[in-house]
Design an enzyme around this catalytic site. Structure first.
Site, PDB file in Angstrom:
ATOM      1  N   ASN A 163      58.453 -21.215 -10.055  1.00  0.00           N
ATOM      2  CA  ASN A 163      57.648 -21.498  -8.866  1.00  0.00           C
ATOM      3  C   ASN A 163      56.462 -22.404  -9.169  1.00  0.00           C
ATOM      4  O   ASN A 163      55.554 -22.547  -8.356  1.00  0.00           O
ATOM      5  CB  ASN A 163      57.152 -20.181  -8.249  1.00  0.00           C
ATOM      6  CG  ASN A 163      58.281 -19.423  -7.579  1.00  0.00           C
ATOM      7  OD1 ASN A 163      59.200 -20.019  -7.024  1.00  0.00           O
ATOM      8  ND2 ASN A 163      58.221 -18.101  -7.641  1.00  0.00           N
ATOM      9  N   HIS A 195      53.944 -22.136 -11.276  1.00  0.00           N
ATOM     10  CA  HIS A 195      52.637 -21.611 -11.665  1.00  0.00           C
ATOM     11  C   HIS A 195      52.829 -20.761 -12.917  1.00  0.00           C
ATOM     12  O   HIS A 195      53.948 -20.455 -13.313  1.00  0.00           O
ATOM     13  CB  HIS A 195      51.940 -20.842 -10.536  1.00  0.00           C
ATOM     14  CG  HIS A 195      52.698 -19.667 -10.016  1.00  0.00           C
ATOM     15  ND1 HIS A 195      52.716 -19.311  -8.693  1.00  0.00           N
ATOM     16  CD2 HIS A 195      53.472 -18.753 -10.636  1.00  0.00           C
ATOM     17  CE1 HIS A 195      53.454 -18.240  -8.530  1.00  0.00           C
ATOM     18  NE2 HIS A 195      53.918 -17.875  -9.697  1.00  0.00           N
ATOM     19  N   CYS A 197      47.019 -20.329 -11.482  1.00  0.00           N
ATOM     20  CA  CYS A 197      46.546 -21.096 -12.635  1.00  0.00           C
ATOM     21  C   CYS A 197      47.542 -22.225 -12.886  1.00  0.00           C
ATOM     22  O   CYS A 197      48.762 -21.993 -12.928  1.00  0.00           O
ATOM     23  CB  CYS A 197      46.433 -20.190 -13.857  1.00  0.00           C
ATOM     24  SG  CYS A 197      45.945 -21.058 -15.363  1.00  0.00           S
TER      25      CYS A 197
END
Length: 382
Positions: A288, A290, A325
């Protein structure tokens, strides 16, 4: 594993005095060798199922893996010969099913078996918290895939994929009674339920596969995010209709043991230890785009005192995910002892922890918190 099985099936049988063997013994030897090799060849054909459309044309790709289509062309498994092969086929099928996972309790619970590998243990030869988290994540994804509602996203349903939606975890709590050793086999049960109006709860229980002792419990809450705008979204009615048939009202972590307390935000003034300069790598990113949730655990532990890691077991961990992040971010890991009096915790499965810590991962440039965490530790028994 394949080479070991092949070795067992060869079944070479030699006379005690090979140099003085008579002609009839040689004929028996040839027959046994021929029979054993044929059996082994049948096993190999059955296991690998390499089938081509035409024996004179170029080889095709393997179309199925354990009965699952790969490139869209149906492939028929090679026929079996003899009751021994049929019995082995049933045993192999049962083993594959258990390793890949299966539904139990009327398709409400999904169960999968794992063996603890040498590369999944820490210095004390037991599985790490990161290993357990990986197992939980793998079981959850296989649950969705095997349910028949999986879409083309990473754990998303078909209706979610149509709307470019993905699941993101907001909070997860893991309680560990004991850590499995290298070579142990465990089984994991997972199921889902609604969490409020716009969330989903997923629970897990980990047992010793043979004794059925419950060794780990975990619970988590999930929300839906648009994978392009990265904004949270309400659960569409079409998605709810996919999920409701799988909802099971059951909790893995008892209410009195659930960690619902707010995890305080740490600052430079309240932190005891700070570790800076941690950078996500390309391999830390998930499908995804991340950082994989499990990666945060290793960074959190970077600021834990080494003597704690050496002499204590982490028996409880609660993670609260605050923001995403990216690979370009630099992180700081912060740890400080929890101010609560030792023994006040409610989430240690009736065991008073010896140590409690509060942790935080934050962006190094603007100090925004990415993950907050709370851990409990027990002294390792010698």
């Amino acid at each position: 594993m394949t080479s070991m099985a092949a070795s067992r099936n060869l079944g070479f049988q030699f006379p005690w005095n090979f140099s003085n063997a008579k002609k009839e013994n040689m004929e028996v030897l040839k027959l046994r060798l021929y029979s054993s090799c044929n059996t082994n060849m049948l096993n190999n054909k059955r296991r690998f199922s390499l089938v081509t459309a035409n024996s004179h044309s170029s080889p095709q790709k393997v179309d199925t893996v354990n009965g699952t289509k790969v490139n869209g062309i149906h492939v028929v498994e090679a026929p079996l010969s003899g009751s021994k092969l049929a019995n082995e086929s049933a045993a192999d099928a049962a083993l594959v099913t258990s390793l890949r996972g299966r539904f139990v309790e009327g398709r409400f619970v999904y169960r999968q078996i794992f063996a603890i590998r040498s590369y999944e243990i820490g210095p004390d030869k037991t599985a790490t918290m990161e290993t357990l988290m990986n197992f939980l994540q793998e079981t959850a994804l296989n649950h969705v895939t095997s349910s028949g509602i999986g879409g083309d996203g990473f754990g998303a349903t078909r209706e979610m994929s149509l709307r470019k939606l993905i699941w993101v975890v907001t909070r997860i709590q893991v309680q560990v009674q004991r850590y499995s050793k290298w070579g142990d086999e465990i089984e994991i049960d997972t199921w889902v339920d609604a969490a409020g109006k716009n969330g989903m709860r997923r629970d897990w229980i980990i047992r010793d596969h043979y004794t059925k002792e419950i060794i780990t419990r975990a619970t988590s809450t999930w929300v839906i995010m648009n994978r392009e705008t990265r904004r949270l979204s309400k659960i569409p009615c079409e998605v709810k209709q996919e999920l409701v048939p799988f909802y099971l009202y059951r909790i893995a972590v008892a209410s009195e043991e659930k960690d619902c307390e707010k995890i305080d935000k740490l600052t430079d003034e309240t932190a005891e230890r700070i570790r800076s300069g941690m950078a996500p790598r390309w391999n830390d990113m998930d499908a995804n785009q991340h950082v994989n949730n499990v990666k945060y655990i290793g960074w959190i532990l970077e600021s834990v005192p080494i003597e704690v890691l050496e002499d204590f077991n982490m028996t409880s961990m609660t993670l609260e995910f605050r923001r995403e992040c990216q690979q370009s971010n630099l992180l700081e890991s912060i740890t400080t002892p929890t101010a609560r009096i030792i023994g006040e915790s409610n989430n240690s499965i009736n065991r008073k922890p010896d140590l409690q810590y509060t942790h935080m991962l934050r962006l190094q440039d603007n100090k925004s918190d990415v993950v907050r965490a709370r851990t409990e530790w027990h002294f390792k028994s010698k």
